[in-house]
Structure formats: structure tokens, C-alpha cells
Design a protein around this motif. Structure first.
Motif, PDB file in Angstrom:
ATOM      1  N   LYS A  66      38.827  28.934   2.760  1.00 27.19           N
ATOM      2  CA  LYS A  66      37.377  28.518   3.172  1.00 27.19           C
ATOM      3  C   LYS A  66      37.482  26.891   2.848  1.00 27.19           C
ATOM      4  CE  LYS A  66      32.583  29.197   2.654  1.00 27.19           C
ATOM      5  NZ  LYS A  66      32.668  29.668   4.262  1.00 27.19           N
ATOM      6  N   THR A  67      37.359  26.326   3.585  1.00 23.06           N
ATOM      7  CA  THR A  67      37.196  24.767   3.447  1.00 23.06           C
ATOM      8  C   THR A  67      35.756  24.306   3.668  1.00 23.06           C
ATOM      9  OG1 THR A  67      39.416  24.359   4.280  1.00 23.06           O
ATOM     10  CG2 THR A  67      37.830  22.520   4.307  1.00 23.06           C
ATOM     11  N   ILE A  68      34.999  23.706   2.641  1.00 24.34           N
ATOM     12  CA  ILE A  68      33.742  23.193   2.843  1.00 24.34           C
ATOM     13  C   ILE A  68      33.563  21.684   2.878  1.00 24.34           C
ATOM     14  CG2 ILE A  68      31.524  23.138   1.572  1.00 24.34           C
ATOM     15  CD1 ILE A  68      32.277  25.592   0.222  1.00 24.34           C
ATOM     16  N   GLU A  69      33.139  21.070   4.009  1.00 25.42           N
ATOM     17  CA  GLU A  69      33.152  19.704   4.189  1.00 25.42           C
ATOM     18  C   GLU A  69      31.293  19.540   4.088  1.00 25.42           C
ATOM     19  OE1 GLU A  69      34.033  16.234   7.265  1.00 25.42           O
ATOM     20  OE2 GLU A  69      35.469  17.744   6.928  1.00 25.42           O
ATOM     21  N   ILE A  70      31.051  18.643   3.111  1.00 24.40           N
ATOM     22  CA  ILE A  70      29.337  18.473   3.191  1.00 24.40           C
ATOM     23  C   ILE A  70      29.236  16.979   3.753  1.00 24.40           C
ATOM     24  CG2 ILE A  70      27.669  17.882   1.769  1.00 24.40           C
ATOM     25  CD1 ILE A  70      28.468  19.874  -0.277  1.00 24.40           C
ATOM     26  N   HIS A  71      28.615  16.707   4.769  1.00 25.18           N
ATOM     27  CA  HIS A  71      28.574  15.712   5.408  1.00 25.18           C
ATOM     28  C   HIS A  71      26.970  14.732   4.939  1.00 25.18           C
ATOM     29  CE1 HIS A  71      30.327  17.541   9.511  1.00 25.18           C
ATOM     30  NE2 HIS A  71      31.106  17.508   8.143  1.00 25.18           N
ATOM     31  N   MET A  72      26.273  15.660   4.566  1.00 23.98           N
ATOM     32  CA  MET A  72      24.937  15.156   3.860  1.00 23.98           C
ATOM     33  C   MET A  72      24.394  15.903   2.850  1.00 23.98           C
ATOM     34  SD  MET A  72      22.685  12.763   3.527  1.00 23.98           S
ATOM     35  CE  MET A  72      23.356  11.629   4.837  1.00 23.98           C
ATOM     36  N   GLY A  73      24.088  15.323   1.758  1.00 24.43           N
ATOM     37  CA  GLY A  73      23.410  15.978   0.723  1.00 24.43           C
ATOM     38  C   GLY A  73      22.165  14.853   0.071  1.00 24.43           C
TER      39      GLY A  73
END
Length: 152
Positions: free
Chosen positions: A135-142
Motif C-alpha cells: 500500500k502506498t499512501i500519497e497525501i496531496h493536501m491536509g
């Protein structure tokens, strides 16, 4: 009736569809688990040798994955809701499914938080059960609502 597919081909197609649906349903289990998470419950959604990748590093094996979530959950006790949208599902071989999707999250605690990003997942399906192998998680905005997403 030469235009009719043979039974073996139909059964293979059915197995692929069932694998993809089991994997897609697992995404929803993941989102529901993150809504009321414990590190162990999240890690149990991965195979024993599963790998999680985030901007904070790579975590291999259930114990390392549980440690990642233990650190993240301890740092942020807010109440969250997760939404997985637009999953694109690919059958990669017998019992192996890849899914690319977007996610959204909201949270409330000390303030209101919103965010989004992408997941790139590889799952192993056995029968009707699926688990993440990668699983790869890429947060674009937080961001919080005070800052707003347009200015972040």
C-alpha cells in the motif's frame, strides 16, 4: 454453437471478477477501520509480510505497520472519517489485484481538518478474503479549515 464461450473461460472470467470485487470491498474495510482505528486492527488488513509506504518511510511487516499507525494515532487523536473514491481495479494474476484510488478525509478535534490524496494498492485474494500486500499512501493536501485548502 461456435460463438458461445467455453465453460472454463467463463469460470476464469468469473474468478477474476470475484477477486476484483473482494479487493474493492477490502478498501471499504480499510476506510471503516480508520474511522475507529487501533494499530493492530489496521495492521491486520495487511499480509504478514505486507509493506506500507508513506512520505514518512517504508514499513515492512505487520508489526512495523502497527508501529506506524500507533505513532500516527497517538499524535492525532481526532475523530476522522475516510472516503475512498474512483477505484480503478486491475486483475494482475490469479489471486492478485491492483487498485488505484483517491481518498478524502475529514477530522474534528482541536479544529476541523480536511485532506485528500491517492492510494496505490496491491492485494492478495484467497477465496472471498483480501489483504494488502503493498500500500502506498500519497497525501496531496491536509489542512485545517482556518487555513483553507486554496491557500495551503
Amino acid at each position: 454453437m461456435e460463438n458461445e464461450p467455453d465453460l472454463a473461460a467463463v469460470l476464469r472470467r468469473l474468478r477474476r471478477l470475484e477477486d476484483m470485487e473482494a479487493a474493492r470491498n477490502h478498501l471499504h474495510r480499510y476506510a471503516a477501520t480508520l474511522d475507529a482505528p487501533t494499530p493492530e486492527a489496521v495492521a491486520a488488513l495487511f499480509t504478514e509480510d505486507g509493506v506500507l509506504r508513506t512520505r514518512l518511510g517504508e514499513f515492512a511487516g505487520r508489526e512495523a505497520i502497527a508501529g506506524f499507525y500507533r505513532d500516527r494515532l497517538g499524535a492525532d487523536p481526532s475523530e476522522k472519517r475516510h472516503f475512498i473514491v474512483s477505484p480503478s481495479t486491475t486483475w494482475a494474476g490469479p489471486g492478485v489485484v491492483e487498485i488505484a484510488s483517491y481518498f478524502l478525509f475529514t477530522a474534528r478535534g482541536d479544529g476541523s481538518v480536511i485532506g485528500w490524496g491517492t492510494y496505490a494498492d496491491r492485494l492478495r485474494v484467497e477465496g472471498e478474503a483480501a489483504l494488502f500486500t503493498d500500500k502506498t499512501i500519497e497525501i496531496h493536501m491536509g489542512t485545517d479549515l482556518a487555513k483553507g485548502w486554496a491557500r495551503s
